[in-house]
Design a protein around this motif. Structure first.
Motif, PDB file in Angstrom:
ATOM      1  N   TYR A  47       0.828  -1.208   0.000  1.00 28.17           N
ATOM      2  CA  TYR A  47       0.000   0.000   0.000  1.00 28.17           C
ATOM      3  C   TYR A  47       0.863   1.258   0.000  1.00 28.17           C
ATOM      4  N   GLU A  48       1.947   1.237   0.725  1.00 32.06           N
ATOM      5  CA  GLU A  48       2.847   2.393   0.776  1.00 32.06           C
ATOM      6  C   GLU A  48       3.559   2.629  -0.549  1.00 32.06           C
ATOM      7  N   ARG A  49       3.593   1.631  -1.396  1.00 33.52           N
ATOM      8  CA  ARG A  49       4.228   1.763  -2.710  1.00 33.52           C
ATOM      9  C   ARG A  49       3.224   2.056  -3.814  1.00 33.52           C
ATOM     10  N   TYR A  50       1.970   2.265  -3.433  1.00 32.16           N
ATOM     11  CA  TYR A  50       0.919   2.472  -4.433  1.00 32.16           C
ATOM     12  C   TYR A  50       1.258   3.596  -5.406  1.00 32.16           C
ATOM     13  N   TRP A  51       1.666   4.757  -4.882  1.00 36.49           N
ATOM     14  CA  TRP A  51       1.910   5.896  -5.763  1.00 36.49           C
ATOM     15  C   TRP A  51       3.142   5.687  -6.632  1.00 36.49           C
ATOM     16  N   ALA A  52       4.092   4.916  -6.153  1.00 35.56           N
ATOM     17  CA  ALA A  52       5.255   4.591  -6.987  1.00 35.56           C
ATOM     18  C   ALA A  52       4.829   3.738  -8.175  1.00 35.56           C
ATOM     19  N   VAL A  53       3.862   2.850  -7.937  1.00 34.28           N
ATOM     20  CA  VAL A  53       3.348   2.005  -9.021  1.00 34.28           C
ATOM     21  C   VAL A  53       2.549   2.847 -10.015  1.00 34.28           C
ATOM     22  N   VAL A 220      -7.781  -2.558   0.264  1.00 39.02           N
ATOM     23  CA  VAL A 220      -7.368  -3.908  -0.149  1.00 39.02           C
ATOM     24  C   VAL A 220      -7.315  -4.003  -1.665  1.00 39.02           C
ATOM     25  N   GLU A 221      -8.318  -3.457  -2.315  1.00 43.28           N
ATOM     26  CA  GLU A 221      -8.364  -3.444  -3.791  1.00 43.28           C
ATOM     27  C   GLU A 221      -7.181  -2.688  -4.382  1.00 43.28           C
ATOM     28  N   LEU A 222      -6.808  -1.559  -3.770  1.00 41.32           N
ATOM     29  CA  LEU A 222      -5.661  -0.787  -4.254  1.00 41.32           C
ATOM     30  C   LEU A 222      -4.374  -1.600  -4.155  1.00 41.32           C
ATOM     31  N   CYS A 223      -4.233  -2.349  -3.082  1.00 41.13           N
ATOM     32  CA  CYS A 223      -3.036  -3.176  -2.910  1.00 41.13           C
ATOM     33  C   CYS A 223      -2.953  -4.265  -3.971  1.00 41.13           C
ATOM     34  N   LEU A 224      -4.067  -4.917  -4.256  1.00 44.91           N
ATOM     35  CA  LEU A 224      -4.085  -5.959  -5.275  1.00 44.91           C
ATOM     36  C   LEU A 224      -3.732  -5.376  -6.646  1.00 44.91           C
ATOM     37  N   VAL A 229       0.130  -4.716 -11.097  1.00 48.80           N
ATOM     38  CA  VAL A 229       0.752  -3.791 -12.055  1.00 48.80           C
ATOM     39  C   VAL A 229       2.264  -3.752 -11.860  1.00 48.80           C
ATOM     40  N   ALA A 230       2.713  -3.686 -10.616  1.00 45.73           N
ATOM     41  CA  ALA A 230       4.153  -3.646 -10.346  1.00 45.73           C
ATOM     42  C   ALA A 230       4.824  -4.936 -10.791  1.00 45.73           C
TER      43      ALA A 230
END
Length: 269
Positions: A47-53, A220-224, A229-230
């Motif tokens: 989740y903390e890497r969401y914006w990097a992805v 949870v959806e954002l993490c998946l 994608v990553a």
């Protein structure tokens, strides 16, 4: 030697030998993915890497920064706009921009943008207001929003997730495909209900073992989505998480459909 795996299973895809991501591939079981992981620290790290992805995906879209700006608007600005209103709803302009975000983030279908934009401002406000008022009956809210032109379960879930992320998860292709039992994706109310049930169950499990207890279906959806994608665009973002023993041993025993199985035809998503 690294074996090839699919994006849907959330693994790195190796295109050369020796494998550039050997460590990652060897540590992750062949049928593992984030959905099979019970370690809340891994989920939080993703989740903390969401914006990097999002940045990685945005740079590969041809129009650098467009996806990032739209995603920032959808994730941060739109929820505040909706919650600030006496009756939660979206405007015609917001719905149009939401569709632009959805098509930029996922598969581009220009006809959907045209259909969404053909709805009147009064109809959009009235319909979305009724839909939010129907919550927590998500199925009824999805049905109400689906009466709008160009609106299917996936787009309807995006509207609801923006204003009620604690109850609703967006039906992103990558997130749905992360749940083995739900492949291939079908853009139907029934398939969305199955998806939301799985996401809600995962949310409860994470809150049961995470002291912060701040997990929601939307998070949870954002993490998946970020994991899937990553795994395709920048596997190095996820490499450290492959070392979690809980992600290796707590796999859900499910069967994936045959690779030649095709998704149902769709006109509205």
């Amino acid at each position: 030697m690294c074996r090839f795996t699919t994006v849907e299973a959330a693994h790195c895809q190796c295109v050369s030998f020796p494998c550039l991501y050997t460590e990652c591939c060897l540590r992750m079981p062949a049928d593992a993915g984030l959905f099979s992981c019970s370690d809340p620290a891994v989920w939080r790290g993703v989740y903390e890497r969401y914006w990097a992805v999002v940045e990685a995906k945005s740079s590969g879209k041809g129009k650098a920064g467009k996806l990032l700006a739209l995603d920032k608007w959808y994730q941060e600005e739109l929820p505040k706009l909706i919650s600030a209103r006496p009756e939660r709803h979206v405007t015609r302009e917001e719905l149009s921009k939401l569709m632009e975000w959805k098509l930029t983030r996922g598969k581009f279908r220009p006809r959907l943008q045209q259909l969404i934009d053909s709805n009147s401002a009064e109809t959009v406000q009235s319909c979305s207001s009724k839909a939010f008022a129907l919550l927590p009956d998500v199925e009824a809210a999805i049905a109400e929003l689906s009466t709008l032109k160009g609106m299917g379960p996936a787009t309807a879930s995006a509207v609801l997730a923006a204003g009620a992320g604690e109850e609703v998860a967006f039906m992103a292709d990558e997130s749905v495909e992360s749940v083995p039992e739900l492949c291939p994706v079908q853009y139907t109310a029934k398939h969305y209900r199955l998806y939301l049930d799985k996401i809600t169950q995962e949310t409860k499990q994470l809150n049961a073992v995470d002291s912060k207890q701040d997990w929601t279906p939307h998070r949870v959806e954002l993490c998946l989505w970020a994991w899937a994608v990553a795994s395709k665009l920048q596997p190095s973002l996820l490499r450290e998480f492959s070392e979690s023993e809980q992600c290796q041993t707590n796999q859900k025993s499910t069967k994936r459909p045959a690779s030649n199985e095709k998704a149902a035809k769709r006109q509205k998503t």
